[in-house]
Design an enzyme around this catalytic site. Structure first.
Site, PDB file in Angstrom:
ATOM      1  N   HIS A 289     -22.337  14.687  39.684  1.00  0.00           N
ATOM      2  CA  HIS A 289     -21.709  15.398  40.792  1.00  0.00           C
ATOM      3  C   HIS A 289     -21.435  16.865  40.509  1.00  0.00           C
ATOM      4  O   HIS A 289     -21.436  17.673  41.443  1.00  0.00           O
ATOM      5  CB  HIS A 289     -20.387  14.733  41.171  1.00  0.00           C
ATOM      6  CG  HIS A 289     -20.564  13.399  41.811  1.00  0.00           C
ATOM      7  ND1 HIS A 289     -19.539  12.760  42.466  1.00  0.00           N
ATOM      8  CD2 HIS A 289     -21.626  12.570  41.907  1.00  0.00           C
ATOM      9  CE1 HIS A 289     -19.970  11.596  42.939  1.00  0.00           C
ATOM     10  NE2 HIS A 289     -21.227  11.458  42.610  1.00  0.00           N
TER      11      HIS A 289
ATOM     12  N   ILE B 244      -7.429  19.103  26.620  1.00  0.00           N
ATOM     13  CA  ILE B 244      -7.009  19.922  27.759  1.00  0.00           C
ATOM     14  C   ILE B 244      -7.160  21.408  27.461  1.00  0.00           C
ATOM     15  O   ILE B 244      -7.809  22.148  28.214  1.00  0.00           O
ATOM     16  CB  ILE B 244      -5.565  19.588  28.179  1.00  0.00           C
ATOM     17  CG1 ILE B 244      -5.465  18.128  28.627  1.00  0.00           C
ATOM     18  CG2 ILE B 244      -5.087  20.538  29.278  1.00  0.00           C
ATOM     19  CD1 ILE B 244      -4.041  17.611  28.763  1.00  0.00           C
ATOM     20  N   GLY B 245      -6.563  21.862  26.395  1.00  0.00           N
ATOM     21  CA  GLY B 245      -6.577  23.290  26.091  1.00  0.00           C
ATOM     22  C   GLY B 245      -7.968  23.845  25.870  1.00  0.00           C
ATOM     23  O   GLY B 245      -8.324  24.915  26.378  1.00  0.00           O
TER      24      GLY B 245
ATOM     25  N   CYS C 155     -10.378  19.039  20.982  1.00  0.00           N
ATOM     26  CA  CYS C 155      -9.070  19.423  20.456  1.00  0.00           C
ATOM     27  C   CYS C 155      -8.184  18.178  20.516  1.00  0.00           C
ATOM     28  O   CYS C 155      -8.675  17.082  20.787  1.00  0.00           O
ATOM     29  CB  CYS C 155      -8.469  20.619  21.195  1.00  0.00           C
ATOM     30  SG  CYS C 155      -7.874  20.351  22.873  1.00  0.00           S
ATOM     31  N   GLY C 156      -6.906  18.320  20.255  1.00  0.00           N
ATOM     32  CA  GLY C 156      -6.026  17.151  20.229  1.00  0.00           C
ATOM     33  C   GLY C 156      -6.027  16.376  21.521  1.00  0.00           C
ATOM     34  O   GLY C 156      -6.214  15.162  21.542  1.00  0.00           O
TER      35      GLY C 156
ATOM     36  N   HIS D 173      -8.270  22.345  14.678  1.00  0.00           N
ATOM     37  CA  HIS D 173      -7.856  21.554  13.517  1.00  0.00           C
ATOM     38  C   HIS D 173      -7.491  20.108  13.872  1.00  0.00           C
ATOM     39  O   HIS D 173      -7.709  19.204  13.077  1.00  0.00           O
ATOM     40  CB  HIS D 173      -6.666  22.228  12.821  1.00  0.00           C
ATOM     41  CG  HIS D 173      -5.499  22.439  13.738  1.00  0.00           C
ATOM     42  ND1 HIS D 173      -5.451  23.492  14.630  1.00  0.00           N
ATOM     43  CD2 HIS D 173      -4.368  21.721  13.934  1.00  0.00           C
ATOM     44  CE1 HIS D 173      -4.327  23.427  15.323  1.00  0.00           C
ATOM     45  NE2 HIS D 173      -3.659  22.352  14.926  1.00  0.00           N
TER      46      HIS D 173
END
Length: 146
Positions: free
Chosen positions: A98, A69-70, A65-66, A9
């Site tokens: 790489h 990371i998640g 996502c925001g 979201h």
């Protein structure tokens, strides 16, 4: 190129801006959601991108996502996915040259639409160098014992 894209979201507005741009550039885009601003769980969408790569529905993936990371962590839980969190074109290029990344994650709250487009362009137009990098990428597919 066949692309899978998904967001939670927090990044749905960025995804909704990127999908038509990617299609206009000639890519086949599999939009895996979410399709609204209601709260959803980013792991479901990161894993959906990885599944699309694993089963051949997509050649490359874009996970949003925001923070990025998640959803990158979630995508990388799937053994078929090598998802790199990127925030500018250089890291996007290096993820390909790489690491042979087959997906990138972007943080909608951290970068704007134009920077996201620049990262995606670098990611989609850069080839893996192979050579000295190949054996390292091969190790990513192996399970390590502690």
């Amino acid at each position: 190129m066949r692309l899978a894209i998904a967001s939670d979201h927090a990044a749905v507005s960025l995804k909704d801006a990127l999908v038509p741009w990617l299609r206009e550039a000639g890519h086949e885009v599999l939009d895996l959601g979410t399709h609204g601003s209601g709260s959803v769980d980013y792991p479901d969408y990161g894993y959906a991108v990885a599944e699309a790569l694993a089963d051949g529905r997509a050649e490359r993936g874009i996970a949003l996502c925001g923070s990025g990371i998640g959803i990158a962590i979630a995508a990388n839980r799937h053994p078929a996915c090598r998802c790199a969190l990127v925030s500018e074109p250089l890291s996007a290029r290096l993820s390909r040259t790489h690491n042979d990344a087959n997906a990138i994650a972007l943080g909608a709250r951290l970068i704007g639409e134009e920077m996201a487009k620049a990262c995606i362009t670098a990611f989609l137009t850069t080839e893996f160098e192979g050579g000295r990098h190949q054996h390292r990428v091969d190790k990513l597919a192996k399970e390590f014992a502690a």
